[in-house]
Design a protein around this motif. Structure first.
Motif, PDB file in Angstrom:
ATOM      1  N   THR A 131      20.365 -13.604  36.981  1.00 56.33           N
ATOM      2  CA  THR A 131      18.715 -13.268  37.111  1.00 56.33           C
ATOM      3  C   THR A 131      18.767 -11.616  37.096  1.00 56.33           C
ATOM      4  OG1 THR A 131      18.036 -15.284  38.263  1.00 56.33           O
ATOM      5  CG2 THR A 131      16.655 -13.101  38.274  1.00 56.33           C
ATOM      6  N   ILE A 132      19.601 -10.877  37.772  1.00 55.09           N
ATOM      7  CA  ILE A 132      19.557  -9.771  37.871  1.00 55.09           C
ATOM      8  C   ILE A 132      19.880  -8.951  36.428  1.00 55.09           C
ATOM      9  CG2 ILE A 132      20.818  -7.690  38.717  1.00 55.09           C
ATOM     10  CD1 ILE A 132      21.120  -9.224  41.365  1.00 55.09           C
ATOM     11  N   ALA A 133      21.030  -9.497  35.773  1.00 54.55           N
ATOM     12  CA  ALA A 133      21.398  -9.067  34.423  1.00 54.55           C
ATOM     13  C   ALA A 133      20.323  -9.001  33.520  1.00 54.55           C
ATOM     14  CB  ALA A 133      22.765  -9.901  34.004  1.00 54.55           C
ATOM     15  N   GLY A 134      19.550 -10.340  33.374  1.00 57.91           N
ATOM     16  CA  GLY A 134      18.420 -10.541  32.461  1.00 57.91           C
ATOM     17  C   GLY A 134      17.403  -9.666  32.872  1.00 57.91           C
ATOM     18  N   LEU A 135      16.995  -9.406  34.309  1.00 60.98           N
ATOM     19  CA  LEU A 135      15.872  -8.439  34.376  1.00 60.98           C
ATOM     20  C   LEU A 135      16.153  -6.926  34.116  1.00 60.98           C
ATOM     21  CD1 LEU A 135      14.661  -9.866  37.794  1.00 60.98           C
ATOM     22  CD2 LEU A 135      13.405  -9.871  35.705  1.00 60.98           C
ATOM     23  N   ILE A 136      17.529  -6.581  34.308  1.00 63.80           N
ATOM     24  CA  ILE A 136      17.768  -5.028  34.059  1.00 63.80           C
ATOM     25  C   ILE A 136      17.964  -4.950  32.541  1.00 63.80           C
ATOM     26  CG2 ILE A 136      19.817  -3.440  34.403  1.00 63.80           C
ATOM     27  CD1 ILE A 136      20.369  -4.562  36.955  1.00 63.80           C
ATOM     28  N   GLY A 137      18.555  -5.972  31.799  1.00 63.48           N
ATOM     29  CA  GLY A 137      18.763  -5.913  30.501  1.00 63.48           C
ATOM     30  C   GLY A 137      17.361  -5.779  29.668  1.00 63.48           C
TER      31      GLY A 137
END
Length: 247
Positions: A200-206
């Motif tokens: 979730t964090i990786a998708g949001l930041i990306g």
């Protein structure tokens, strides 16, 4: 790359490639953040703790979309330079310009406007339609950014679901309640929770960073459209109308 460097670093440059420099600045800041995160072990933990490997897919797609953003920024900057050249040429001349033979969108647009004057009954309407068509053609190149950012968001959500499934699966594997089974189940639950949160964090930041990059391209499209409308209404159409009256 040599031509791009020459266009950016040439003395007396017109600022057409400033968007590329903004992209480079954004990527430099992102790179610094990535290096700091790696130094503190955050990136290593992000990729190693994700058993689904969705974060690796998100990272690869982010790099690919960023490279695409650089490519369209270079293309759009070239069109912006052509638009400024036409604006300067038309502002200093009251004669009919030569029909452009370039293969870019701006040159094709100017050529279409000049050809549309062959039917003077609806010349103004044709010019406005051509302006709208030019804007749509330019914005079509940046639509990939919206799709890319949405894709990264959706991959993050997919990782969340995968993590929940892993947690539920670990609870279903508990056939008895001895210490070893509970310890293994808790480890699997923690691993599933890590997958859920990290993806979730990786998708949001990306997605956020990719949207930021393509916002630079969207702003450049607006500048090109405004420049095209400006030289069309102020110089190109009046010059063509004056030439028709003198015939």
């Amino acid at each position: 790359m040599t031509q791009l460097a020459d266009a950016i670093l040439t003395p007396g440059r017109d600022g057409a490639y400033d968007a590329v420099m903004k992209w480079a600045l954004i990527m430099a800041l992102i790179t610094i953040g990535a290096v700091v995160s790696y130094d503190y072990g955050l990136l290593t933990y992000l990729f190693s703790a994700d058993r689904s490997r969705i974060t690796i897919l998100i990272a690869v797609l982010y790099v690919g979309f960023s490279a695409h953003c650089l490519w369209i920024l270079t293309e759009l900057s070239r069109e912006y330079r052509r638009a400024m050249i036409w604006k300067a040429r038309l502002a200093t001349s009251s004669t009919i310009p030569d029909v452009p033979v370039g293969g870019g969108l701006i040159d094709s647009y100017v050529a279409d406007v000049m050809r549309s004057r062959e039917n003077p009954s609806d010349a103004e309407g044709s010019a406005h339609m051509l302006m709208m068509s030019l804007g749509a053609s330019l914005r079509r190149r940046t639509k990939v950014g919206t799709y890319g950012a949405d894709l990264l968001y959706k991959l993050g959500m997919l990782g969340t679901m995968v993590g929940f499934v892993m947690m539920l699966n670990s609870m279903g594997d508990m056939a008895n309640f001895d210490v070893a089974t509970l310890r293994e189940a808790l480890q699997d639950m923690i691993a599933g929770m890590a997958v859920s949160l990290l993806t979730t964090i990786a998708g949001l930041i990306g997605g956020i960073l990719l949207r930021l990059e393509y916002n630079v391209a969207d702003a450049l499209v607006t500048d090109i459209s405004q420049t095209a409308v400006s030289f069309t209404e102020v110089s190109l159409l009046p010059n063509l109308a004056r030439a028709e009256r003198n015939v």
